[in-house]
Design a protein around this motif. Structure first.
Motif, PDB file in Angstrom:
ATOM      1  N   LEU A 126      54.457  22.293 -12.263  1.00  0.00           N
ATOM      2  CA  LEU A 126      53.280  21.419 -12.342  1.00  0.00           C
ATOM      3  C   LEU A 126      51.988  22.231 -12.338  1.00  0.00           C
ATOM      4  CD1 LEU A 126      54.481  18.629  -9.895  1.00  0.00           C
ATOM      5  CD2 LEU A 126      54.296  18.454 -12.376  1.00  0.00           C
ATOM      6  N   LEU A 127      51.927  23.285 -11.511  1.00  0.00           N
ATOM      7  CA  LEU A 127      50.732  24.119 -11.485  1.00  0.00           C
ATOM      8  C   LEU A 127      50.540  24.856 -12.808  1.00  0.00           C
ATOM      9  CD1 LEU A 127      50.860  25.619  -7.867  1.00  0.00           C
ATOM     10  CD2 LEU A 127      49.306  23.873  -8.731  1.00  0.00           C
ATOM     11  N   LEU A 128      51.639  25.310 -13.412  1.00  0.00           N
ATOM     12  CA  LEU A 128      51.534  26.003 -14.697  1.00  0.00           C
ATOM     13  C   LEU A 128      51.105  25.058 -15.816  1.00  0.00           C
ATOM     14  CD1 LEU A 128      54.696  28.295 -14.462  1.00  0.00           C
ATOM     15  CD2 LEU A 128      52.303  29.058 -14.507  1.00  0.00           C
ATOM     16  N   ARG A 129      51.439  23.765 -15.696  1.00  0.00           N
ATOM     17  CA  ARG A 129      51.070  22.798 -16.739  1.00  0.00           C
ATOM     18  C   ARG A 129      49.707  22.162 -16.496  1.00  0.00           C
ATOM     19  NH1 ARG A 129      56.381  20.374 -16.002  1.00  0.00           N
ATOM     20  NH2 ARG A 129      55.343  18.445 -15.397  1.00  0.00           N
ATOM     21  N   LEU A 149      60.469  23.718 -19.249  1.00  0.00           N
ATOM     22  CA  LEU A 149      59.264  23.675 -18.409  1.00  0.00           C
ATOM     23  C   LEU A 149      58.495  22.364 -18.542  1.00  0.00           C
ATOM     24  CD1 LEU A 149      57.360  25.171 -16.443  1.00  0.00           C
ATOM     25  CD2 LEU A 149      56.179  26.097 -18.455  1.00  0.00           C
ATOM     26  N   PRO A 150      58.330  21.783 -19.743  1.00  0.00           N
ATOM     27  CA  PRO A 150      57.568  20.526 -19.839  1.00  0.00           C
ATOM     28  C   PRO A 150      58.197  19.365 -19.071  1.00  0.00           C
ATOM     29  CG  PRO A 150      57.754  21.565 -21.989  1.00  0.00           C
ATOM     30  CD  PRO A 150      58.682  22.307 -21.078  1.00  0.00           C
ATOM     31  N   ARG A 182      59.657  33.727 -15.524  1.00  0.00           N
ATOM     32  CA  ARG A 182      60.881  32.982 -15.822  1.00  0.00           C
ATOM     33  C   ARG A 182      60.566  31.527 -16.158  1.00  0.00           C
ATOM     34  NH1 ARG A 182      64.996  33.702 -11.267  1.00  0.00           N
ATOM     35  NH2 ARG A 182      64.850  35.827 -12.077  1.00  0.00           N
ATOM     36  N   ALA A 183      59.625  30.927 -15.384  1.00  0.00           N
ATOM     37  CA  ALA A 183      59.264  29.531 -15.645  1.00  0.00           C
ATOM     38  C   ALA A 183      58.616  29.376 -17.022  1.00  0.00           C
ATOM     39  CB  ALA A 183      58.328  29.024 -14.554  1.00  0.00           C
ATOM     40  N   LEU A 184      57.735  30.306 -17.392  1.00  0.00           N
ATOM     41  CA  LEU A 184      57.059  30.216 -18.685  1.00  0.00           C
ATOM     42  C   LEU A 184      58.028  30.373 -19.856  1.00  0.00           C
ATOM     43  CD1 LEU A 184      53.831  32.268 -17.886  1.00  0.00           C
ATOM     44  CD2 LEU A 184      53.985  29.804 -18.269  1.00  0.00           C
TER      45      LEU A 184
END
Length: 443
Positions: A231-234, A222-223, A215-217
């Protein structure tokens, strides 16, 4: 070539391993204190599951352990990785551990901590609105809900079906995981072992986190998101490599379990101690009413000293041997630094059983003799978050409520395998303070 030093272990119990294990599991603090009285501040026990172990209750020797480096004294096995997964910072060592800490540390420092204060206050206020006045009740279930809601919102930034499921799941996952990590899970619960239940809970957790990551992606915002998952995904390592989704799931499990239990229990212990020390409580409230936090910080430090929620921190000898004072510990032995023994050392803390926040007046705790967050290169990366969380909750609670003193005996420390909790749940009695419009103060 210099000859390797001869192995020399500290004295210790000669009872069979099974008997030592039974005594240790039935009362860790009691056995460590008895062993210290008999053998001194460093002693050896031979325990089931973890094997021969050297216990350290001396700050100078603890410093040697923490500064030895991971190639000499690294992560112990087994550890909380059984609960948190192979991608958790608890499961990593040496270079992978250093890389992960460099990636995580900026998430819990500086301005980011101040940004969480409004969130912490909201979660406290929602829980406090349900409390009864002038009626004694255990505060620990409330502090567990507060801290779990805080970390869930800080991690994911929003509500949703999956967050509701995690709110239900995480306490159960932490409870059964502590049984597995400490060898207490045999025959647990309706014919199923703790290991079986842990695997079931973990599978449910992984499915929930996979949905939240997907869902976050897919989120076009998200940015711009500031929650920890985003933050972990970026974020990327120094070589531009991102964290894998499985590592993110393991790291979030670490935040949601370790970050919840320690803060919730410390909050409950703080209120338990203050009810029995009305002079310390009065000094604290006066300081808070004047808009200061100095006494509050000293109070939290002292609670963490006298009622450490985590009792020990471990390393395993990875080199051929570890020189520890006059002793030489062989490869494979576990070295266990005991917070209870060091925090109770009269040479370090005069009258160690006395609750006295002013012992920290004018100075910060020494991080080799004050160890609620562990020590060395494996010290808890979220300690600043926990400290901010506890200060905001306690400041808000003592602004809104009068904590009624008691003459009841202090609550015993109940051992849950990983953490120590107040034996009766930290029973409190509260009365809402009245705001005086004339003076602009609470009373």
């Amino acid at each position: 070539m210099t000859a390797a030093p001869a192995i020399s272990l500290p004295p210790g119990s000669r009872l069979p391993r099974s008997v030592q294990g039974f005594l240790y599991l039935s009362g860790r603090r009691r056995m460590m204190r008895r062993s210290r009285r008999r053998f001194g501040p460093v002693f050896t026990l031979d325990l089931p599951v973890i094997g021969p172990s050297v216990f350290v209750g001396d700050p100078a020797l603890a410093r040697q352990v923490f500064t030895a480096g991971p190639s000499v004294a690294g992560k112990a096995e087994p550890n909380l990785g059984a609960l948190l997964g192979p991608g958790s910072v608890f499961s990593l060592d040496d270079d992978p551990h250093r890389r992960r800490r460099r990636l995580l540390s900026p998430l819990f420092h500086g301005k980011r901590m101040r940004a969480y204060e409004a969130l912490i206050e909201r979660e406290y206020a929602a829980e406090a609105a349900t409390w009864s006045e002038n009626t004694e009740f255990p505060i620990l279930p409330a502090t567990v809900r507060i801290t779990l809601n805080i970390i869930l919102r800080a991690v994911f930034g929003a509500e949703g079906e999956e967050l509701a499921a995690l709110r239900r799941l995480m306490p159960a996952l932490g409870d059964v995981g502590s049984r597995v990590a400490t060898g207490r899970g045999i025959g647990f619960g309706r014919g199923r072992s703790a290991r079986t239940r842990l695997d079931e809970h973990r599978a449910e957790y992984d499915a929930l986190i996979a949905k939240l990551i997907s869902r976050a992606l897919a989120d076009p915002c998200l940015p711009d998101r500031e929650d920890i998952l985003a933050l972990l995904l970026r974020n990327h390592y120094e070589d531009a490599e991102p964290m894998s989704h499985s590592d993110i799931a393991d790291e979030l499990a670490t935040l949601l379990t370790a970050g919840n239990e320690t803060s919730a229990n410390t909050l409950a212990w703080t209120l338990e101690r203050l009810r029995r020390h009305p002079a310390a409580l009065a000094r604290l409230v006066t300081d808070l009413d004047a808009g200061r936090d100095e006494v509050l910080q000293r109070t939290i430090w002292e609670v963490q000293r006298v009622r450490p929620v985590i009792g020990t921190v471990s390393r395993q000898v990875k080199a051929q041997s570890l020189e520890l004072g006059e002793w030489v510990i062989p490869r494979g032995h576990r070295v266990i630094v005991s917070m209870a023994l060091i925090h109770g050392d009269e040479a370090v803390y005069p009258d160690p059983e006395v609750f006295e926040p002013d012992r920290f007046r004018g100075s910060r705790p020494d991080l080799m003799s004050w160890l609620p967050y562990g020590g060395g290169n494996r010290r808890c990366v979220g300690s600043d978050f926990a400290d901010t969380e506890m200060k905001v909750v306690l400041r808000s609670l003592l602004r809104d409520f009068e904590l009624l003193p008691t003459t009841a005996a202090g609550e015993r420390m109940r051992d849950r395998g990983i953490a120590y909790m107040p034996g009766k749940g930290g029973r409190v009695a509260l009365r809402r303070r009245q705001f005086s419009r004339a003076s602009g103060t609470v009373r």
